[in-house]
Design an enzyme around this catalytic site. Structure first.
Site, PDB file in Angstrom:
ATOM      1  CB  CYS A 119       5.593 -24.867 -76.694  1.00 20.68           C
ATOM      2  SG  CYS A 119       7.030 -24.826 -77.785  1.00 20.68           S
ATOM      3  CB  CYS A 129       9.571 -25.494 -80.158  1.00 19.22           C
ATOM      4  SG  CYS A 129      10.323 -24.334 -78.998  1.00 19.22           S
ATOM      5  CE  LYS A 196       9.038 -18.182 -78.164  1.00 20.49           C
ATOM      6  NZ  LYS A 196       8.565 -19.464 -77.627  1.00 20.49           N
ATOM      7  NE  ARG A 206      15.118 -20.744 -74.380  1.00 23.32           N
ATOM      8  CZ  ARG A 206      15.620 -20.219 -75.490  1.00 23.32           C
ATOM      9  NH1 ARG A 206      16.918 -20.159 -75.661  1.00 23.32           N
ATOM     10  NH2 ARG A 206      14.807 -19.761 -76.421  1.00 23.32           N
ATOM     11  CD  GLU A 234       6.027 -16.130 -88.573  1.00 24.32           C
ATOM     12  OE1 GLU A 234       4.897 -16.624 -88.355  1.00 24.32           O
ATOM     13  OE2 GLU A 234       7.036 -16.829 -88.763  1.00 24.32           O
ATOM     14  CE  LYS A 249       8.206 -15.583 -75.209  1.00 24.75           C
ATOM     15  NZ  LYS A 249       8.112 -17.004 -75.216  1.00 24.75           N
ATOM     16  CB  SER A 275      12.121 -15.069 -68.032  1.00 19.34           C
ATOM     17  OG  SER A 275      12.819 -15.412 -69.218  1.00 19.34           O
ATOM     18  CE1 TYR A 314       7.119 -15.723 -66.033  1.00 16.97           C
ATOM     19  CE2 TYR A 314       8.201 -14.081 -67.414  1.00 16.97           C
ATOM     20  CZ  TYR A 314       7.710 -15.365 -67.232  1.00 16.97           C
ATOM     21  OH  TYR A 314       7.802 -16.286 -68.253  1.00 16.97           O
TER      22      TYR A 314
HETATM   23  C1  PBG Z   1       8.085 -22.035 -75.102  1.00 22.44           C
HETATM   24  C2  PBG Z   1       8.146 -20.697 -74.494  1.00 22.44           C
HETATM   25  C3  PBG Z   1       9.278 -19.938 -74.139  1.00 22.44           C
HETATM   26  C4  PBG Z   1       8.799 -18.806 -73.495  1.00 22.44           C
HETATM   27  C5  PBG Z   1       7.427 -18.892 -73.498  1.00 22.44           C
HETATM   28  N1  PBG Z   1       7.043 -20.052 -74.135  1.00 22.44           N
HETATM   29  C6  PBG Z   1      10.707 -20.252 -74.226  1.00 22.44           C
HETATM   30  C7  PBG Z   1      11.464 -20.189 -75.477  1.00 22.44           C
HETATM   31  O1  PBG Z   1      10.964 -19.989 -76.568  1.00 22.44           O
HETATM   32  O2  PBG Z   1      12.653 -20.401 -75.346  1.00 22.44           O
HETATM   33  C8  PBG Z   1       9.670 -17.719 -72.902  1.00 22.44           C
HETATM   34  C9  PBG Z   1       9.022 -16.928 -71.835  1.00 22.44           C
HETATM   35  C10 PBG Z   1       9.955 -16.112 -71.027  1.00 22.44           C
HETATM   36  O3  PBG Z   1      11.166 -15.980 -71.292  1.00 22.44           O
HETATM   37  O4  PBG Z   1       9.445 -15.547 -70.060  1.00 22.44           O
HETATM   38  N2  PBG Z   1       8.381 -22.134 -76.434  1.00 22.44           N
END
Ligand code: PBG
Length: 325
Positions: A119, A129, A196, A206, A234, A249, A275, A314
């Protein structure tokens, strides 16, 4: 019916393993690693207690530690020394991810699958992105595709086993598949972040990736949390474009999506416990409000029960330790 039927009969300890439908396995886990070119020592991510950004020269050591636990795969995220408008450091042959992959492949003692997150948001100064139109602030889809293709090839050339596009650009899987094939990487699978959502649960990531955006948000390319049929479309598109593994996700707030995707497409399906899901459990545990190990286990088990074949989390190391006990 009662008293003939007694559901509690099989709930006694000795029968539970025999009738349990879902088990977690170390082989289900994928462990994220944040490789940060700007640091010399591991730096804890304040909103992700116990999780660290790792300097490039410690990546092999960290990966060996993960492999020693029996975890089959890592996914790498890079934080470059410099960000610019077009994300130049996403695809250079000597940039953070390419170097990290090479280091793992040459220095690690154990074999491990190396997945690269693909990304631009970690590499662009505006944190989006894709390419941005400076006048309208629109995120430009098609000009981004070339760069994603180029980035995928640079990852594969460095030795990445799987590339994982996460930018939610239309046509990205096709663009990446074509670029990989044109360069001879016919056997490099694509794990697509297919469904996503535009989620508040990415907040701590972030911070880790230093990728907060300078304007707007990601709602123009990530999915509306209220939609589920759109997720099916999708996923279907990404499969048609050549995705080998599809991802949903976040995970826990979207178990219904994981379930529908697995039921309908029967594809290898990944789920990303993001996260914010980690941070929530950690914070509650630190306050003594939840039993961390128990809730970690239960959360991952629920994601697997919903239909995920593999889970990016994680908690991968902690969960592996618990399963190995
Ligand atoms: C990049 C990406 C993100 C995450 C994984 N790949 C961030 C986003 O889309 O803001 C998030 C992973 C996480 O929150 O653990 N595009």
């Amino acid at each position: 019916m009662f008293p003939l039927t007694r559901m509690r009969r099989l709930r006694r300890d000795k029968f539970r393993p025999l009738v349990r439908q879902t088990e977690l396995d170390v082989n289900d886990l994928i462990c994220p690693i944040f490789v940060d070119e700007n640091i010399k020592e591991p730096v804890e991510i304040s909103s992700m207690p116990g999780y660290f950004n790792i300097p490039p020269d410690m990546v092999a050591e960290e990966t060996d530690c993960i492999a020693d636990l029996g975890i089959p795969a890592v996914i790498l995220f890079g934080i470059p020394h410099e960000k610019d408008e077009t994300g130049t450091h996403a695809y250079g042959d000597r940039d953070v991810i390419q170097e990290a992959v090479r280091t793992i492949k040459s220095d690690c003692e154990k074999e491990i699958i190396v997945i690269t997150d693909l990304c631009l948001c970690e590499y662009t100064s505006h944190g989006h992105c894709g390419m941005v139109d400076n006048d309208t602030h629109e995120i430009l889809n098609d000009p981004t595709l070339d760069i994603l293709g180029k980035t995928a090839v640079s990852h594969a050339r460095a030795g990445a086993d799987i590339v994982a596009p996460s930018g939610m650009m239309d046509g990205m899987v096709n663009a990446i598949r074509c670029a990989l094939d044109d360069n001879g990487f016919l056997n490099t699978p694509i794990m697509s972040y297919a469904a996503k959502y535009s989620s508040g649960f990415y907040g701590p990531f972030r911070e880790a990736a230093k990728s907060g955006f300078s304007f707007g948000d990601r709602a123009s390319y990530q999915m509306d949390p209220g939609n589920s049929d759109e997720a099916m479309r999708e996923v279907e598109l990404d499969i048609d474009e050549g995705a080998d593994i599809i991802m949903v996700k976040p995970a826990m707030p979207y178990l219904d999506i994981i379930y529908r995707v697995k039921k309908q497409f029967k594809m290898p399906t990944a789920a990303y416990q993001v996260s914010g899901e980690y941070a929530m459990i950690k914070a509650a545990a630190q306050n003594g409000w939840l039993d961390e190990k128990r809730v970690m286990y239960e959360s991952l088990l629920s994601i697997k029960r919903a239909g995920a074949d593999m889970i990016l989390t994680y908690f991968a190391k902690d969960m592996a330790k618990l399963l190995n006990e």
